[in-house]
Each structure stands twice: as structure tokens, then as C-alpha cells.
Motif scaffolding. Structure first.
Motif, PDB file in Angstrom:
ATOM      1  N   LEU A 126     -13.810  36.297   0.754  1.00  0.00           N
ATOM      2  CA  LEU A 126     -13.055  35.446  -0.169  1.00  0.00           C
ATOM      3  C   LEU A 126     -12.748  34.056   0.372  1.00  0.00           C
ATOM      4  N   GLY A 127     -12.875  33.857   1.671  1.00  0.00           N
ATOM      5  CA  GLY A 127     -12.467  32.582   2.245  1.00  0.00           C
ATOM      6  C   GLY A 127     -10.975  32.356   2.136  1.00  0.00           C
ATOM      7  N   ALA A 179     -19.335  32.197  -1.031  1.00  0.00           N
ATOM      8  CA  ALA A 179     -18.818  32.127  -2.395  1.00  0.00           C
ATOM      9  C   ALA A 179     -18.798  33.530  -2.993  1.00  0.00           C
ATOM     10  N   TRP A 180     -17.638  33.929  -3.508  1.00  0.00           N
ATOM     11  CA  TRP A 180     -17.455  35.261  -4.095  1.00  0.00           C
ATOM     12  C   TRP A 180     -17.516  35.090  -5.603  1.00  0.00           C
ATOM     13  N   LEU A 208     -14.246  26.915  10.289  1.00  0.00           N
ATOM     14  CA  LEU A 208     -14.809  26.371   9.051  1.00  0.00           C
ATOM     15  C   LEU A 208     -13.762  26.217   7.947  1.00  0.00           C
ATOM     16  N   VAL A 209     -12.528  25.894   8.312  1.00  0.00           N
ATOM     17  CA  VAL A 209     -11.477  25.681   7.318  1.00  0.00           C
ATOM     18  C   VAL A 209     -11.690  24.335   6.643  1.00  0.00           C
ATOM     19  N   HIS A 210     -11.526  24.309   5.325  1.00  0.00           N
ATOM     20  CA  HIS A 210     -11.827  23.116   4.536  1.00  0.00           C
ATOM     21  C   HIS A 210     -10.693  22.104   4.597  1.00  0.00           C
ATOM     22  N   ALA A 211     -11.018  20.874   4.232  1.00  0.00           N
ATOM     23  CA  ALA A 211     -10.044  19.788   4.248  1.00  0.00           C
ATOM     24  C   ALA A 211      -8.859  20.124   3.356  1.00  0.00           C
ATOM     25  N   ARG A 232     -13.635  31.172  -7.467  1.00  0.00           N
ATOM     26  CA  ARG A 232     -12.513  30.476  -6.861  1.00  0.00           C
ATOM     27  C   ARG A 232     -12.994  29.888  -5.542  1.00  0.00           C
ATOM     28  N   PRO A 233     -13.105  28.592  -5.428  1.00  0.00           N
ATOM     29  CA  PRO A 233     -13.621  27.993  -4.191  1.00  0.00           C
ATOM     30  C   PRO A 233     -12.834  28.464  -2.980  1.00  0.00           C
TER      31      PRO A 233
END
Length: 381
Positions: A167-168, A315-316, A197-200, A307-308
């Protein structure tokens, strides 16, 4: 970041490019299409040039290298002396659990979850206890109350993915989990392999940084392998937060550490010490790919939910709004030349879902979504 053309990628020998025929777009296994970071290439080439391909003297300076990375990226103060190495994160999980539980003890996992978790627990001698994530329709998180009940009923450990795979997700309940585990004398193994790899705009919280309770009960397992696309080099880290958990790690057979690959050790060192610039470019590329997927689905497959993620390149995809895709949309996707991870392998909660790898070129992603959209008319009478 420049990605090699598809024809060049297909010359790779990894499972991503050998598991399916050449006309299939492989968007399943967690391998990126990005070029390996130059510091890692140089580190591996230097060992080969020196004919230095023997056994690793581990952990060497790995503790200090990872501590520096953790401080820069997450503000986490890691004790370098509390870091140990082994072959990969799966081995780290199994060997940590093997020391933390007795044969037959329950180990909580939180589906939908990385499929190997279902196998790693019995490999360690444990029994899988499923406590599914909670979903309020907009966000997922841990069911801490359910985990507490499982511990009351005899489970002795909790295995989480932080960030969550597939799910990220970045859990907001890690502190509560630590308190519950401490109250019941359970060990928490936190798989943090996707953490770099955590997004901005998102904030990753290492489990061992949460509280004294977390440090008392937790062991973090991680590696540069997912974030820097070097899984084949075989090196992972185990990090203890307390004297008790460090004793747990040091009670493992010597072979657990001795199996660390020397090339993997140096690849991880290069990643943690010199890979920040490459990593920033990779994360930006992943974020762009995720935004691109939002637009492509809206245009071609508006019935698919997405859901991004807050972290990683997975990507789920929720096909449940399109019942003609069935419980395993990946099966139909493959008939159209797109290889996805089947949702049901992540647990029964994955029925109607599929996992897609975003770490690819814009052209590949666009072609994949077009192929998926073309699959739908075949299902009509």
C-alpha cells in the motif's frame, strides 16, 4: 533520470525480464528499470578489479554508514554498534523471529501484506495470525486493538512492513503498537526496506525512533536493495534498539552474519554513504510515474481505484468496481501482455486487487494501461 529503452532492458537477466515471454510488459516484481547508481557501480567494480570476491568481514563500517544515512533522512539516531548484517531481509526476518518465539507461537501479520510474510513465519517455526489493516475508505492503518487481542490470545511477535507493502502506507499508530507489544512482552520486527523511497511531503517514522517502548521491543530489518535496485547483491541489516534485542541478534548462529555477500556489503555502503543524489532523482521519477498513473487510469480505466502511495514504487489497484475482472485481475491482465502481482497472494483482502510496479518509463506505463483497458471489452457478451 534516463531509463534504457525497452529493448535494452530486455537484455537483463533478472527475474523481472526472464519470467515471462518477450512481448509481456513486466510490472510485477519489485525491481526498478532505473540505472544503478554510479557510486554503487564503482564500488562493485573496485572489488572485482582487486580480485576481492571472498567472504565479507561484516558488519565492518556498515553501522556507521547506515547511522549516517538514517540521521540525514529521518533524524533517527542509530547506534552503529547495534547494527548486524545478513544475506537479505527475508533471512533477517526469519532468523530474528526464530530467536524471538518458540515453535508454534503466533506471529501477527497485517494483510493485505507482502506475500512472503505468509511463508517466512512458518519457516521461523511460528504460526501466522492475521490481523487485517483497517480501511476507513480514504486511508489504511494498523488495527492496534486487533493486534492487542491477538497478543492476549498468545501471539508472541508482530511482523510489520513500514512503509507498508503493497500500500505504500505510513502508519500513524506505531507508538500505540509499541505500547501494546511492550505490555504483552512481544517482539516487533519492522521491515523498513522501502523506507528510503518516501515521497515528497511525507514523513517516514522508523519504528525504533518512536519511543522507549519501541526500542525495548523492536528490531528493524532493512537494506539498500529495494531503494537502490540491488537485490541481487545480497546484503541486509538488522538493527537493535535495546540491550535485550541486541542480545537476541547476537544469539543467532554465526553463519547468519557470515552469509553476507561482500559485494552486497560494499554496494550497501556505497548507497548509504554516496547515494543521496541518485536516490532523490529516483524518488522524483517515481512520484512523476504515480501522478501519470492517476491520469492514465482516469482516461482509460476510470472504474479502477488507486490511492497514490506515500512511499515506494508500488501501486495497489482496486478493480472491485469492475466485477468482470474477478478476484484476480492480474490473470486477465496477463492475457493482454501485462504482468502484475495477483492481489489474492497478499491475503484474502487482496481479492479484486493487483499490484503494479511504477518504476518504469512513461512509455511502458502508458502502454501497460492501454493494454489493460483493451482487456475489458473482451469480457462483454
Amino acid at each position: 533520470m534516463e531509463i534504457e529503452p525497452l529493448a535494452a532492458l530486455r537484455r537483463r537477466e533478472s527475474v523481472k525480464w526472464r519470467a515471462y515471454p518477450g512481448d509481456v510488459l513486466p510490472l510485477f516484481v519489485a525491481e526498478m528499470d532505473y540505472p544503478v547508481a554510479e557510486p554503487i557501480r564503482e564500488a562493485i567494480a573496485a572489488r572485482v578489479a582487486a580480485s576481492d570476491l571472498g567472504y565479507a568481514f561484516a558488519p565492518g563500517r556498515m553501522g556507521a554508514a547506515f547511522a549516517g544515512f538514517a540521521e540525514r533522512h529521518w533524524g533517527w539516531a542509530v547506534d552503529p554498534a547495534a547494527v548486524r548484517t545478513t544475506t537479505d531481509v527475508s533471512v533477517a526476518i526469519v532468523e530474528t523471529l526464530r530467536r524471538a518465539i518458540r515453535p508454534g507461537d503466533g506471529v501477527v501479520i497485517t494483510p493485505p501484506i507482502y506475500p512472503p510474510f505468509f511463508d517466512l513465519v512458518p519457516e521461523a517455526g511460528g504460526r501466522v495470525v492475521e490481523v487485517p489493516l483497517l480501511d476507513d475508505g480514504t486511508a489504511w492503518d494498523l488495527d492496534v486493538e486487533g493486534i492487542s487481542a491477538a497478543l492476549v490470545n498468545g501471539a508472541r511477535a508482530v511482523l510489520i512492513a513500514n512503509p507498508h507493502n503493497p500500500l505504500g502506507m505510513l502508519s500513524r499508530r506505531l507508538g500505540e503498537l509499541a505500547e501494546v507489544a511492550a505490555r504483552h512482552g512481544a517482539v516487533v520486527v519492522s521491515d523498513e526496506i522501502h523506507a528510503p523511497l518516501v515521497h515528497a511531503g511525507e514523513t517516514f517514522t522508523p519504528f525504533l525512533s518512536v519511543s522507549d517502548a519501541a526500542r525495548a521491543v523492536g528490531v528493524t530489518v532493512t537494506s539498500a536493495s529495494k531503494a537502490f535496485n540491488i537485490a541481487g547483491t545480497k546484503c541486509a541489516l538488522m538493527v537493535a534498539g535495546s540491550a535485550a534485542t541486541l542480545a537476541l541478534l547476537d544469539g543467532m548462529w554465526d553463519e547468519v552474519t557470515f552469509r553476507t555477500s561482500l559485494l552486497g556489503l560494499h554496494a550497501n555502503l556505497a548507497a548509504f554513504e554516496c547515494g543521496d543524489a541518485w536516490l532523490a532523482d529516483a524518488v522524483a521519477e517515481i512520484e512523476a510515474s504515480s501522478a501519470r498513473l492517476v491520469g492514465l487510469l482516469a482516461e482509460h480505466l476510470p472504474g479502477v481505484g488507486y490511492r497514490p502511495p506515500a512511499a515506494s514504487y508500488l501501486a495497489w489497484l482496486d478493480f472491485r468496481g469492475l466485477p468482470e475482472w474477478g478476484d484476480d485481475p492480474a490473470g486477465l491482465a496477463l492475457t493482454r501482455g501485462v504482468a502484475l502481482n495477483p492481489g489474492p497472494t497478499f491475503g484474502t483482502q487482496g481479492r479484486g486487487f493487483a499490484r503494479l510496479n511504477l518504476a518504469c518509463s512513461a512509455d511502458v506505463l502508458e502502454e501497460a494501461v492501454r493494454r489493460l483497458a483493451a482487456a475489458a471489452p473482451k469480457l462483454s457478451p
